[in-house]
Design a protein around this motif. Sequence first.
Motif, PDB file in Angstrom:
ATOM      1  N   LYS A  41      -9.017  -1.457   5.935  1.00 57.89           N
ATOM      2  CA  LYS A  41      -8.963  -0.008   5.686  1.00 57.89           C
ATOM      3  C   LYS A  41      -9.832   0.367   4.502  1.00 57.89           C
ATOM      4  N   GLY A  42     -10.034  -0.574   3.590  1.00 58.77           N
ATOM      5  CA  GLY A  42     -10.858  -0.314   2.412  1.00 58.77           C
ATOM      6  C   GLY A  42     -10.537  -1.305   1.316  1.00 58.77           C
ATOM      7  N   LEU A  43     -11.007  -0.969   0.125  1.00 64.47           N
ATOM      8  CA  LEU A  43     -10.878  -1.834  -1.036  1.00 64.47           C
ATOM      9  C   LEU A  43     -10.328  -1.014  -2.191  1.00 64.47           C
ATOM     10  N   ILE A  44      -9.445  -1.611  -2.978  1.00 61.77           N
ATOM     11  CA  ILE A  44      -8.922  -0.915  -4.154  1.00 61.77           C
ATOM     12  C   ILE A  44      -8.851  -1.889  -5.317  1.00 61.77           C
ATOM     13  N   ARG A  45      -9.202  -1.422  -6.495  1.00 60.81           N
ATOM     14  CA  ARG A  45      -9.140  -2.239  -7.717  1.00 60.81           C
ATOM     15  C   ARG A  45      -7.875  -1.878  -8.473  1.00 60.81           C
TER      16      ARG A  45
ATOM     17  N   TYR B   9       0.841  -1.202   0.000  1.00 60.26           N
ATOM     18  CA  TYR B   9       0.000   0.000   0.000  1.00 60.26           C
ATOM     19  C   TYR B   9       0.880   1.258   0.000  1.00 60.26           C
ATOM     20  N   LYS B  10       1.870   1.277   0.869  1.00 60.66           N
ATOM     21  CA  LYS B  10       2.790   2.421   0.950  1.00 60.66           C
ATOM     22  C   LYS B  10       3.706   2.474  -0.271  1.00 60.66           C
ATOM     23  N   GLY B  11       4.180   1.314  -0.725  1.00 58.23           N
ATOM     24  CA  GLY B  11       5.077   1.252  -1.872  1.00 58.23           C
ATOM     25  C   GLY B  11       4.442   1.754  -3.158  1.00 58.23           C
ATOM     26  N   LEU B  12       3.133   1.597  -3.293  1.00 55.89           N
ATOM     27  CA  LEU B  12       2.416   2.086  -4.469  1.00 55.89           C
ATOM     28  C   LEU B  12       1.962   3.536  -4.292  1.00 55.89           C
ATOM     29  N   ASN B  13       2.339   4.154  -3.171  1.00 56.00           N
ATOM     30  CA  ASN B  13       1.963   5.536  -2.847  1.00 56.00           C
ATOM     31  C   ASN B  13       0.451   5.751  -2.879  1.00 56.00           C
ATOM     32  N   LEU B  14      -0.270   4.765  -2.363  1.00 54.21           N
ATOM     33  CA  LEU B  14      -1.724   4.885  -2.293  1.00 54.21           C
ATOM     34  C   LEU B  14      -2.108   5.735  -1.087  1.00 54.21           C
ATOM     35  N   LYS B  15      -3.187   6.434  -1.224  1.00 53.43           N
ATOM     36  CA  LYS B  15      -3.696   7.312  -0.164  1.00 53.43           C
ATOM     37  C   LYS B  15      -5.079   6.826   0.265  1.00 53.43           C
ATOM     38  N   PRO B  16      -5.536   7.215   1.450  1.00 53.34           N
ATOM     39  CA  PRO B  16      -6.870   6.805   1.888  1.00 53.34           C
ATOM     40  C   PRO B  16      -7.971   7.164   0.888  1.00 53.34           C
ATOM     41  N   GLU B  17      -7.809   8.256   0.160  1.00 51.49           N
ATOM     42  CA  GLU B  17      -8.834   8.643  -0.813  1.00 51.49           C
ATOM     43  C   GLU B  17      -8.871   7.710  -2.031  1.00 51.49           C
ATOM     44  N   ASN B  18      -7.849   6.857  -2.199  1.00 49.11           N
ATOM     45  CA  ASN B  18      -7.837   5.870  -3.280  1.00 49.11           C
ATOM     46  C   ASN B  18      -8.690   4.647  -2.955  1.00 49.11           C
ATOM     47  N   LEU B  19      -9.097   4.512  -1.688  1.00 50.79           N
ATOM     48  CA  LEU B  19      -9.814   3.326  -1.233  1.00 50.79           C
ATOM     49  C   LEU B  19     -11.321   3.494  -1.297  1.00 50.79           C
ATOM     50  N   ALA B  20     -11.986   2.431  -1.692  1.00 48.90           N
ATOM     51  CA  ALA B  20     -13.442   2.367  -1.587  1.00 48.90           C
ATOM     52  C   ALA B  20     -13.771   1.760  -0.222  1.00 48.90           C
ATOM     53  N   ALA B  21     -14.948   2.046   0.277  1.00 44.99           N
ATOM     54  CA  ALA B  21     -15.361   1.510   1.576  1.00 44.99           C
ATOM     55  C   ALA B  21     -15.485  -0.009   1.513  1.00 44.99           C
ATOM     56  N   TYR B  22     -15.067  -0.661   2.591  1.00 41.29           N
ATOM     57  CA  TYR B  22     -15.221  -2.110   2.726  1.00 41.29           C
ATOM     58  C   TYR B  22     -15.381  -2.382   4.213  1.00 41.29           C
TER      59      TYR B  22
END
Length: 149
Positions: A102-106, A74-87
């Motif tokens: 924390k959430g779901l990401i496609r 998650y950190k290595g891809l520089n993803l942020k909380p706003e990139n996540l959908a609710a799960y």
Amino acid sequence: MSISRSPAKEYSSMPKRAQMDIPLVLGFSDEDKVETIQPHDDTLVVTLRIGGYDVKRVMIDQGSAADIMYPDLYKGLNLKPENLAAYSSPLMSFEGRMVVPKGLIRLPVQTSTDVVEVDLIVVDIFSLYTTIMGRPWLHTLRAVSSTLH
């Protein structure tokens, strides 16, 4: 390892699969066992291309009903909380504790020429692995993992 092609069928309830002219079937032979100590039944850990990056320490788990992403990736891809959908569905950790995702990401996951959009459940717990690819991903690929090879 041998590679051959066979027809694939799309299902609307499966994750989206990139259209390929010739679907890929992956197979193993006795040559693939060379330099392995037998009996060989270790955890199957591979490198996959996820989100456009080569990701190491990906565990393939036929027993997992979910595809999981851990904090290192998650950190290595520089993803942020706003990139996540609710799960909101809790999961059980390997230790038997309840984990709230924390959430779901496609993200696109590539194996050879196949690219599959995968819904990864993001959890914030320690793991030796970066990701667990479970039955949903294997089913979409029409694949069976082999710890023997």
